[in-house]
Design a protein around this motif. Structure first.
Motif, PDB file in Angstrom:
ATOM      1  N   VAL A   1      48.004  31.668  35.527  1.00  0.00           N
ATOM      2  CA  VAL A   1      48.639  32.038  36.855  1.00  0.00           C
ATOM      3  C   VAL A   1      47.684  33.073  37.194  1.00  0.00           C
ATOM      4  N   GLU A   2      46.667  33.800  36.632  1.00  0.00           N
ATOM      5  CA  GLU A   2      45.702  34.709  37.066  1.00  0.00           C
ATOM      6  C   GLU A   2      44.207  34.121  36.522  1.00  0.00           C
ATOM      7  N   ILE A   3      43.410  34.628  37.102  1.00  0.00           N
ATOM      8  CA  ILE A   3      41.879  34.145  36.367  1.00  0.00           C
ATOM      9  C   ILE A   3      41.736  34.695  35.095  1.00  0.00           C
ATOM     10  N   ARG A   4      42.288  35.968  34.737  1.00  0.00           N
ATOM     11  CA  ARG A   4      42.268  36.747  33.504  1.00  0.00           C
ATOM     12  C   ARG A   4      43.130  36.133  32.472  1.00  0.00           C
ATOM     13  N   ALA A   5      44.306  35.182  33.026  1.00  0.00           N
ATOM     14  CA  ALA A   5      45.143  34.641  32.079  1.00  0.00           C
ATOM     15  C   ALA A   5      44.271  33.406  31.255  1.00  0.00           C
ATOM     16  N   ARG A   6      43.328  32.913  31.518  1.00  0.00           N
ATOM     17  CA  ARG A   6      42.542  31.753  30.861  1.00  0.00           C
ATOM     18  C   ARG A   6      42.295  32.321  29.512  1.00  0.00           C
ATOM     19  N   LYS A   7      42.221  31.430  28.610  1.00  0.00           N
ATOM     20  CA  LYS A   7      41.774  31.606  27.351  1.00  0.00           C
ATOM     21  C   LYS A   7      40.148  31.442  27.322  1.00  0.00           C
ATOM     22  N   THR A   8      39.673  30.334  27.935  1.00  0.00           N
ATOM     23  CA  THR A   8      38.310  30.107  28.030  1.00  0.00           C
ATOM     24  C   THR A   8      38.015  29.631  29.266  1.00  0.00           C
ATOM     25  N   TYR A   9      36.767  30.026  29.327  1.00  0.00           N
ATOM     26  CA  TYR A   9      36.075  29.317  30.782  1.00  0.00           C
ATOM     27  C   TYR A   9      36.409  27.994  31.303  1.00  0.00           C
ATOM     28  N   GLY A  10      36.979  27.146  30.536  1.00  0.00           N
ATOM     29  CA  GLY A  10      37.200  25.508  30.440  1.00  0.00           C
ATOM     30  C   GLY A  10      38.869  25.478  30.935  1.00  0.00           C
ATOM     31  N   CYS A  11      39.252  26.731  30.535  1.00  0.00           N
ATOM     32  CA  CYS A  11      40.771  26.566  30.802  1.00  0.00           C
ATOM     33  C   CYS A  11      41.317  26.189  32.149  1.00  0.00           C
TER      34      CYS A  11
END
Ligand code: FMN
Length: 377
Positions: free
Chosen positions: A62-72
């Motif tokens: 839901v946010e860019i920083r919410a991803r686990k990895t750059y590929g999420c």
């Protein structure tokens, strides 16, 4: 022979699923700048061609920083909306319901994919153009010894994060998704608020069960305010977690009662995640090991439940439904092995028209082959 329950349509809110088979969310670590690629169209599209009723996209940040990895995957930008629409239109065209799971990794951010064992990003990765970023959480506790300490959200920041869930839900709607699941499981941000192992807050978002549930419930209300009533809203729980039952099935039942009263239509019952997978001695990984959670949640709350976890055999899936343990069956890895699993299951369970689950481009040829076989007997 009566129609197996697995192939009996299920009405939920204003939608009807053509059968009870759900493709469980599966992170692909193959997104570009959060957006889906051709990989996702083929990966998800083949499940629609194979007859699954409900197809979940992977956890989508839901946010860019919410991803686990750059590929999420993400749905934090309006630019993602037309990219997902290509997929949702394809799934609908092939009689499947496009579903999205939205989520926030919280403190489990900034790492590599599973095949690196989710290794936290380092300076070395920064030099390759993938710098680590700071995760967020209920309390400043690192998820593992080699990971950074997350930023503890202030009350104002909590409100902003909730807003990002609402915006992501609106974008999901605009992208053509017809079901939406809030990812409240597997040790991610919502779970980090629910669990007393991680949430050590002294304000209204911590403390007793009521305080720890507050983030999940406010966020659900925000999502429901934009997600239309006629489209089903799901919530995924880790029904039990923490060695020794730190988060118990009773806690889950209490949570689900509150979620139901806020308009959640269905609950997907998973487990574990705060400190890695749940102790295998406490929850042995046998076929259908999480089915009892779906059963208990369904019995105690009356909500529609989806069972998931090591269900691979058609008879097993059918018996879970026949015994009223769950309303829907989700599978992840078995679909990787056989994207046409619904066709396989229908044939196995004696559904005469099993080939009709396939598109005409395939069904016509396969029916013809059957006739030829019949004639040449
Ligand atoms: C490759 C892969 C990616 C997964 N990604 C997600 C995810 O994005 N969200 C989620 O809630 N669960 C995720 N899971 C868990 C599955 O949805 C499912 O609950 C789990 O694999 C158990 O089901 P299975 O035995 O049928 O594979 C993932 C599992 C796999 C194998």
């Amino acid at each position: 022979m009566p129609q197996p329950l697995l192939f009996t349509p299920l009405a939920m809110a204003g939608l009807t699923a053509r059968n009870r088979i759900v493709v469980s969310p599966m992170c692909q670590y193959s997104s570009l700048e959060g957006g889906p690629t051709d990989w996702h169209l083929v990966h998800l599209g083949k499940f629609a061609l194979g007859g699954a009723a409900i197809i979940f996209c992977e956890e989508t940040a839901v946010e860019i920083r919410a991803r686990k990895t750059y590929g999420c995957a993400g749905i934090y930008s309006d630019a993602h909306v037309p990219q997902y629409r290509r997929i949702t239109e394809f799934l609908i065209q092939h009689n499947s319901i496009p579903a999205i799971q939205i989520g926030h990794s919280g403190r489990k951010a900034a790492c590599g994919p599973p095949w690196t064992n989710f290794k936290p990003l380092t300076e070395e990765d920064a030099q390759k153009g993938q710098p680590p970023w700071q995760g967020i959480s209920s309390s400043p506790i690192a998820p593992r010894d080699d990971a950074g300490v997350p930023h503890e959200l202030s009350v104002d920041e909590i409100k902003q994060v909730i807003e990002s869930w609402k915006e992501a839900a609106q974008r999901s709607l605009d992208a053509g998704f017809q079901m939406l699941e809030i990812h409240g499981a597997h040790g991610y941000l919502i779970h980090q608020f629910l669990s007393p192992l991680v949430n050590l807050r002294k304000d209204g978002y911590g403390g007793d069960l009521k305080g720890r549930m507050r983030f999940a419930l406010e966020l659900t209300e925000a999502v429901r305010s934009v997600w239309p009533r006629h489209l089903p809203l799901w919530f995924r729980v880790s029904a039990v977690d923490g060695d020794g039952g730190i988060w118990s099935l009773e806690d889950t039942v209490s949570l689900v009662r509150e979620l139901k009263s806020r308009g959640v239509d269905a609950v997907s019952c998973s487990s574990g995640g705060i400190n890695g997978p749940l102790n295998y001695a406490i929850v042995p990984r046998q076929a259908g090991f999480q089915v009892p959670y779906a059963q208990r949640v369904k019995q105690d709350t009356g909500i529609t439940t989806c069972a998931v976890g090591l269900i691979t055999e058609p008879e097993h899936a059918e018996s879970i439904l026949q015994q009223g343990q769950a309303d829907l069956i989700a599978m992840a890895r078995e679909f990787m092995y056989n994207p046409n699993w619904p066709v396989h299951a229908a044939r196995h369970l004696g559904v005469d028209a099993y080939l009709d689950l396939l598109p005409t481009e395939y069904a016509w040829w396969l029916k013809r082959r059957e006739k030829i076989r019949e004639i040449s007997k």
